[in-house]
Motif scaffolding. Structure first.
Motif, PDB file in Angstrom:
ATOM      1  N   PRO A 162       0.814  -1.225   0.000  1.00 19.25           N
ATOM      2  CA  PRO A 162       0.000   0.000   0.000  1.00 19.25           C
ATOM      3  C   PRO A 162       0.841   1.266   0.000  1.00 19.25           C
ATOM      4  O   PRO A 162       1.981   1.276   0.475  1.00 19.25           O
ATOM      5  CB  PRO A 162      -0.814  -0.118   1.300  1.00 19.25           C
ATOM      6  N   TYR A 163       0.254   2.330  -0.528  1.00 17.34           N
ATOM      7  CA  TYR A 163       0.877   3.658  -0.435  1.00 17.34           C
ATOM      8  C   TYR A 163      -0.227   4.690  -0.236  1.00 17.34           C
ATOM      9  O   TYR A 163      -1.413   4.426  -0.465  1.00 17.34           O
ATOM     10  CB  TYR A 163       1.736   3.978  -1.655  1.00 17.34           C
ATOM     11  N   ALA A 164       0.181   5.887   0.182  1.00 14.75           N
ATOM     12  CA  ALA A 164      -0.747   6.869   0.742  1.00 14.75           C
ATOM     13  C   ALA A 164      -1.933   7.204  -0.150  1.00 14.75           C
ATOM     14  O   ALA A 164      -3.090   7.117   0.278  1.00 14.75           O
ATOM     15  CB  ALA A 164       0.025   8.145   1.099  1.00 14.75           C
ATOM     16  N   ILE A 165      -1.697   7.603  -1.397  1.00 16.07           N
ATOM     17  CA  ILE A 165      -2.815   8.060  -2.219  1.00 16.07           C
ATOM     18  C   ILE A 165      -3.657   6.901  -2.744  1.00 16.07           C
ATOM     19  O   ILE A 165      -4.667   7.125  -3.408  1.00 16.07           O
ATOM     20  CB  ILE A 165      -2.347   8.955  -3.385  1.00 16.07           C
ATOM     21  N   GLY A 166      -3.264   5.678  -2.398  1.00 18.43           N
ATOM     22  CA  GLY A 166      -4.082   4.521  -2.740  1.00 18.43           C
ATOM     23  C   GLY A 166      -4.989   4.095  -1.604  1.00 18.43           C
ATOM     24  O   GLY A 166      -5.659   3.059  -1.701  1.00 18.43           O
ATOM     25  N   ALA A 167      -5.049   4.879  -0.531  1.00 22.09           N
ATOM     26  CA  ALA A 167      -5.846   4.502   0.643  1.00 22.09           C
ATOM     27  C   ALA A 167      -7.311   4.273   0.295  1.00 22.09           C
ATOM     28  O   ALA A 167      -7.960   3.372   0.832  1.00 22.09           O
ATOM     29  CB  ALA A 167      -5.721   5.579   1.719  1.00 22.09           C
ATOM     30  N   LEU A 168      -7.858   5.084  -0.607  1.00 17.79           N
ATOM     31  CA  LEU A 168      -9.269   4.968  -0.988  1.00 17.79           C
ATOM     32  C   LEU A 168      -9.437   4.317  -2.354  1.00 17.79           C
ATOM     33  O   LEU A 168     -10.477   4.494  -2.999  1.00 17.79           O
ATOM     34  CB  LEU A 168      -9.942   6.349  -0.983  1.00 17.79           C
ATOM     35  N   TYR A 169      -8.432   3.573  -2.774  1.00 13.81           N
ATOM     36  CA  TYR A 169      -8.572   2.854  -4.035  1.00 13.81           C
ATOM     37  C   TYR A 169      -9.386   1.591  -3.776  1.00 13.81           C
ATOM     38  O   TYR A 169      -8.895   0.612  -3.218  1.00 13.81           O
ATOM     39  CB  TYR A 169      -7.211   2.496  -4.630  1.00 13.81           C
ATOM     40  N   ASN A 170     -10.658   1.628  -4.136  1.00 15.97           N
ATOM     41  CA  ASN A 170     -11.583   0.523  -3.916  1.00 15.97           C
ATOM     42  C   ASN A 170     -12.478   0.350  -5.132  1.00 15.97           C
ATOM     43  O   ASN A 170     -12.594   1.243  -5.976  1.00 15.97           O
ATOM     44  CB  ASN A 170     -12.503   0.807  -2.712  1.00 15.97           C
ATOM     45  N   HIS A 171     -13.153  -0.784  -5.177  1.00  9.75           N
ATOM     46  CA  HIS A 171     -14.264  -0.945  -6.122  1.00  9.75           C
ATOM     47  C   HIS A 171     -15.338   0.073  -5.735  1.00  9.75           C
ATOM     48  O   HIS A 171     -15.556   0.334  -4.545  1.00  9.75           O
ATOM     49  CB  HIS A 171     -14.814  -2.366  -6.012  1.00  9.75           C
TER      50      HIS A 171
END
Length: 256
Positions: free
Chosen positions: A137-146
């Motif tokens: 994981p990395y910071a700006i991917g925290a809300l990377y969801n379907h």
């Protein structure tokens, strides 16, 4: 009196401030990514293990934030329409109590929805697995969801926390920005010395990193604040911080 009073409404701030905070705070952490000694995984591991490119992650996050902003505006309009005249803000003590209540409500909602998305094979394969494409994981991917997960887990979780706690839109600005900062911090993939969140929360970047590892996907479901439900329901997995050759640390499942 708050700095935005007279310029934008509390409802507008409650809708858009968390989005701005997400990109500012996440962007700051992204700038630290080249510092290998603070990373929980090496850059090489990130490139080899992650299954989705950065541009796709950014697009996915923006889509989720569009949905969140739409729901937030509807929620604020609905609740403000039920009150007449200027809303009286509660005392600071009451607002702190409301935020604490909202934290526990959000944790409870997200734990059980998150856990079910792992246990239900259809939901995991077609929905939640999108988030786990970021094995590192990395910071700006925290809300990377379907999009469906974003709606059920984060957007509905935030709405329910807001309604049950009884907070005003002004208090919601503080709570939602804090929740965003904590979520980004948990997904940042960094172990920074002096991180204040590590003093108050055992649910941190290393704790959540365990969940993203193959051996830990059935553990550490709690997010974003406390690890209470993991401990109560037997899904808590402690970790060891092991020093790497490059001076950084990595989180490993704790050995018996």
């Amino acid at each position: 009196m708050v700095f935005w009073e007279g310029y934008v409404s509390d409802e507008t701030m409650g809708t858009f401030a968390p989005i701005i905070v997400y990109w500012l705070y996440g962007g700051f952490y992204q700038l630290l990514q080249p510092l290998d000694k603070y990373r929980l995984h090496t850059k090489k591991e990130e490139e080899e293990k992650n299954l989705v490119p950065l541009p796709s992650v950014v697009k996915g996050v923006l889509l989720q934030q569009l949905v969140q902003a739409t729901v937030a505006q509807c929620l604020f309009l609905l609740t403000s329409a039920q009150t007449s005249g200027k809303i009286k803000q509660p005392s600071v003590i009451v607002q702190i109590l409301q935020i604490i209540i909202a934290m526990f409500v959000m944790d409870t909602w997200q734990y059980f929805v998150h856990r079910y998305m792992h246990q239900n094979k259809f939901l995991y394969r077609h929905v939640h697995s999108q988030h786990h494409r970021l094995v590192v994981p990395y910071a700006i991917g925290a809300l990377y969801n379907h999009p469906l997960e974003g709606l059920l887990l984060d957007t509905f979780g935030g709405a329910i926390s807001f309604l049950i706690s009884g907070m005003t839109a002004r208090t919601a600005v503080i709570f939602f920005c804090f929740a965003v900062i904590k979520t980004v911090d948990d997904h940042c993939g960094l172990w920074l010395p002096g991180n204040v969140f590590h003093l108050f929360f055992q649910n941190n970047s290393a704790y959540h990193d365990i969940h993203h590892q193959l051996q830990g996907t059935k553990y550490n479901y709690s997010q974003p604040f406390f690890s209470i439900w993991d401990r109560v329901l037997g899904t808590h997995m402690p970790y060891d911080l092991v020093k790497r050759a490059d001076g950084g640390f990595e989180a490993r499942l704790k050995k018996d």
